[in-house]
Design a protein around this motif. Sequence first.
Motif, short mmCIF file in Angstrom:
data_model
loop_
_atom_site.label_atom_id
_atom_site.label_comp_id
_atom_site.label_asym_id
_atom_site.label_seq_id
_atom_site.Cartn_x
_atom_site.Cartn_y
_atom_site.Cartn_z
N ILE A 116 0.86 -1.18 0.00
CA ILE A 116 0.00 0.00 0.00
C ILE A 116 0.89 1.22 0.00
O ILE A 116 1.76 1.37 0.87
N LYS A 117 0.68 2.12 -0.95
CA LYS A 117 1.57 3.28 -1.11
C LYS A 117 0.81 4.58 -0.83
O LYS A 117 -0.26 4.81 -1.40
N PRO A 118 1.35 5.42 0.07
CA PRO A 118 0.74 6.74 0.29
C PRO A 118 1.15 7.70 -0.82
O PRO A 118 2.32 7.77 -1.19
N THR A 119 0.20 8.44 -1.35
CA THR A 119 0.50 9.36 -2.43
C THR A 119 -0.45 10.54 -2.40
O THR A 119 -1.59 10.42 -1.93
N ALA A 120 0.00 11.69 -2.90
CA ALA A 120 -0.80 12.91 -2.86
C ALA A 120 -1.66 13.10 -4.10
O ALA A 120 -2.74 13.68 -4.03
N ARG A 121 -1.18 12.64 -5.24
CA ARG A 121 -1.93 12.73 -6.50
C ARG A 121 -1.79 11.41 -7.24
O ARG A 121 -0.76 10.76 -7.19
N TYR A 122 -2.83 11.03 -7.95
CA TYR A 122 -2.83 9.77 -8.66
C TYR A 122 -3.67 9.90 -9.93
O TYR A 122 -4.61 10.70 -10.00
N PRO A 123 -3.34 9.12 -10.96
CA PRO A 123 -4.08 9.23 -12.22
C PRO A 123 -5.54 8.86 -12.05
O PRO A 123 -5.90 8.05 -11.18
N ALA A 124 -6.39 9.44 -12.89
CA ALA A 124 -7.81 9.12 -12.84
C ALA A 124 -8.05 7.63 -13.00
O ALA A 124 -9.00 7.07 -12.42
N GLY A 125 -7.18 6.96 -13.75
CA GLY A 125 -7.35 5.53 -13.97
C GLY A 125 -7.14 4.68 -12.74
O GLY A 125 -7.51 3.50 -12.73
N ALA A 126 -6.54 5.24 -11.69
CA ALA A 126 -6.33 4.50 -10.45
C ALA A 126 -7.38 4.82 -9.39
O ALA A 126 -7.37 4.23 -8.30
N ASP A 127 -8.31 5.70 -9.71
CA ASP A 127 -9.24 6.25 -8.73
C ASP A 127 -10.08 5.17 -8.04
O ASP A 127 -10.31 5.22 -6.83
N ALA A 128 -10.55 4.20 -8.79
CA ALA A 128 -11.43 3.17 -8.21
C ALA A 128 -10.65 2.15 -7.39
O ALA A 128 -11.26 1.26 -6.79
N GLY A 129 -9.33 2.27 -7.33
CA GLY A 129 -8.53 1.28 -6.63
C GLY A 129 -8.10 1.68 -5.24
O GLY A 129 -7.32 0.96 -4.61
N LEU A 130 -8.59 2.80 -4.72
CA LEU A 130 -8.15 3.27 -3.42
C LEU A 130 -8.31 2.20 -2.35
O LEU A 130 -9.36 1.53 -2.26
N ALA A 131 -7.30 2.05 -1.51
CA ALA A 131 -7.34 1.04 -0.46
C ALA A 131 -8.30 1.41 0.65
O ALA A 131 -8.66 0.55 1.47
N SER A 132 -8.72 2.66 0.71
CA SER A 132 -9.69 3.08 1.72
C SER A 132 -11.12 2.72 1.33
O SER A 132 -12.04 2.80 2.15
N ASP A 133 -11.32 2.32 0.08
CA ASP A 133 -12.63 1.89 -0.42
C ASP A 133 -12.89 0.47 0.07
O ASP A 133 -12.05 -0.41 -0.08
N GLU A 134 -14.04 0.21 0.67
CA GLU A 134 -14.32 -1.09 1.27
C GLU A 134 -14.96 -2.09 0.31
O GLU A 134 -15.27 -3.22 0.70
N ARG A 135 -15.16 -1.72 -0.95
CA ARG A 135 -15.76 -2.65 -1.90
C ARG A 135 -14.74 -3.71 -2.32
O ARG A 135 -13.56 -3.43 -2.45
N ASP A 136 -15.23 -4.93 -2.53
CA ASP A 136 -14.36 -6.05 -2.86
C ASP A 136 -13.69 -5.86 -4.22
O ASP A 136 -14.23 -5.17 -5.11
N VAL A 137 -12.52 -6.51 -4.38
CA VAL A 137 -11.67 -6.31 -5.56
C VAL A 137 -11.29 -7.65 -6.18
O VAL A 137 -10.95 -8.60 -5.47
N LEU A 138 -11.33 -7.70 -7.50
CA LEU A 138 -10.73 -8.78 -8.27
C LEU A 138 -9.54 -8.19 -9.02
O LEU A 138 -9.70 -7.24 -9.80
N LEU A 139 -8.34 -8.72 -8.79
CA LEU A 139 -7.16 -8.32 -9.54
C LEU A 139 -6.95 -9.29 -10.70
O LEU A 139 -6.99 -10.51 -10.50
N VAL A 140 -6.71 -8.75 -11.89
CA VAL A 140 -6.56 -9.56 -13.09
C VAL A 140 -5.16 -9.37 -13.66
O VAL A 140 -4.75 -8.25 -13.98
#
Length: 424
Positions: A116-140
């Motif tokens: 898990i990496k702390p960062t101040a800005r991130y691309p829009a394409g990474a937005d749904a991947g935030l580790a603070s989001d509690e929704r389940d994830v499938l990594l492909v």
Amino acid sequence: MAIESEVLVVGGGLAGLTSALAATRAGADTRLVSYKQSTLRNASGLVDVLGYTPEGEGPLTDPYAAIPSLPTEHPYRTVGVEGVREAMTFFDEVGPDYRGGHTDTNALLPTHGGTIKPTARYPAGADAGLASDERDVLLVGFEAMVDFDAEHAAAHLEAAGVPFDVRGVTIRFPGELRADAKVTRYAKLLDTDGEVAVRGRNRPVRTALAERVNTELEGEARVGFPAVLGDDDAAGVRADLRAALGADVFEVPMGPPSLPGLRLEDALFDALDRAGGRFETGNPVVDSDGDGRIERVYVEKNGAKIPNSAEQYVLATGGLVGKGVDSDRETVYEPIFGCHVPHDDDRYEWFDAEAFGDHEFARFGVRTDDDLRPIGRDGGIEFDNLRAAGSVLGGYDFAAEKSGSGVSIATGYAAGRAAAEAAR
């Protein structure tokens, strides 16, 4: 005949591009010269301000709150908290489509290694991947892309205690790209939605990829892919996959070569072009003239040394990795202007015996005054019309602190603005 400008920036990485943009937008006739491909293509594309203190404390929630406690020689102490804030606002204005500018708080994003990496800005394409989001994830992951082991990353995220369930699966990418296919090959195929052969018939690659992933989904609300989902039409690729999967889609930051890093580089060069800045890449700056004031630098082109002159200069050539700082068995030095790089005379003091110890070389770089002008061995200003920015600066360990991008942007912005002001 010398090529002239008001501000000349040496270096085409994040610090150099920010300097050139800041100087150009401040009204200066600006020219950027750069030799090799910048290190942005080897970076994750995330923009960190400060993830950890020099003592290793973190991840930090508010990077700005920690800046006043940094050592006095740290570049952030030179530009100040408000200087860092102003520079990040500038990046938000001129940079690509990034998120995180709405808050001082660091975001937490998963990486391809499952950390898990702390960062101040991130691309829009990474937005749904935030580790603070509690929704389940499938990594492909893709079989031919061995740099991203989705199962391994998922296991590490689970062990790190993320607040969601995460699984990893590996599939064949439609079209059976070769194992040595470049990340840009995946991106361009998805950009154009080219047809690939699937069980004897041709299918658009976005559709074929979604169909394969759909067979693996078990109700997860988010699906993470390696960061190869398009280049020119990355938003369109994500939108089509999201619609076909019925789940939010995000990219996981990858190691080099990094497509998000390449996108960031392209976006900043485009911004500099639109602003009216000039740039030349592919030829090295090899020397300079000046005593107390830089008169000109020399760009080597086809065996000839072409003089380039300016009122003000910005040194943004990178650190040890980018060869903006170099060394031999006796000394450490800055090769273009000969700026002083503080270091212990005993080379065995440059590193720690432990692999992950406190290495002096990690903080090698030029030191500056409050206006980012390099300081010599005697404590005086070396050149009154030269400023330094980015990882050529010393006094901090960007890798341990997760501060490299932020320092490049903050000092690049400050140096570019100061150079433009001095050139008037």
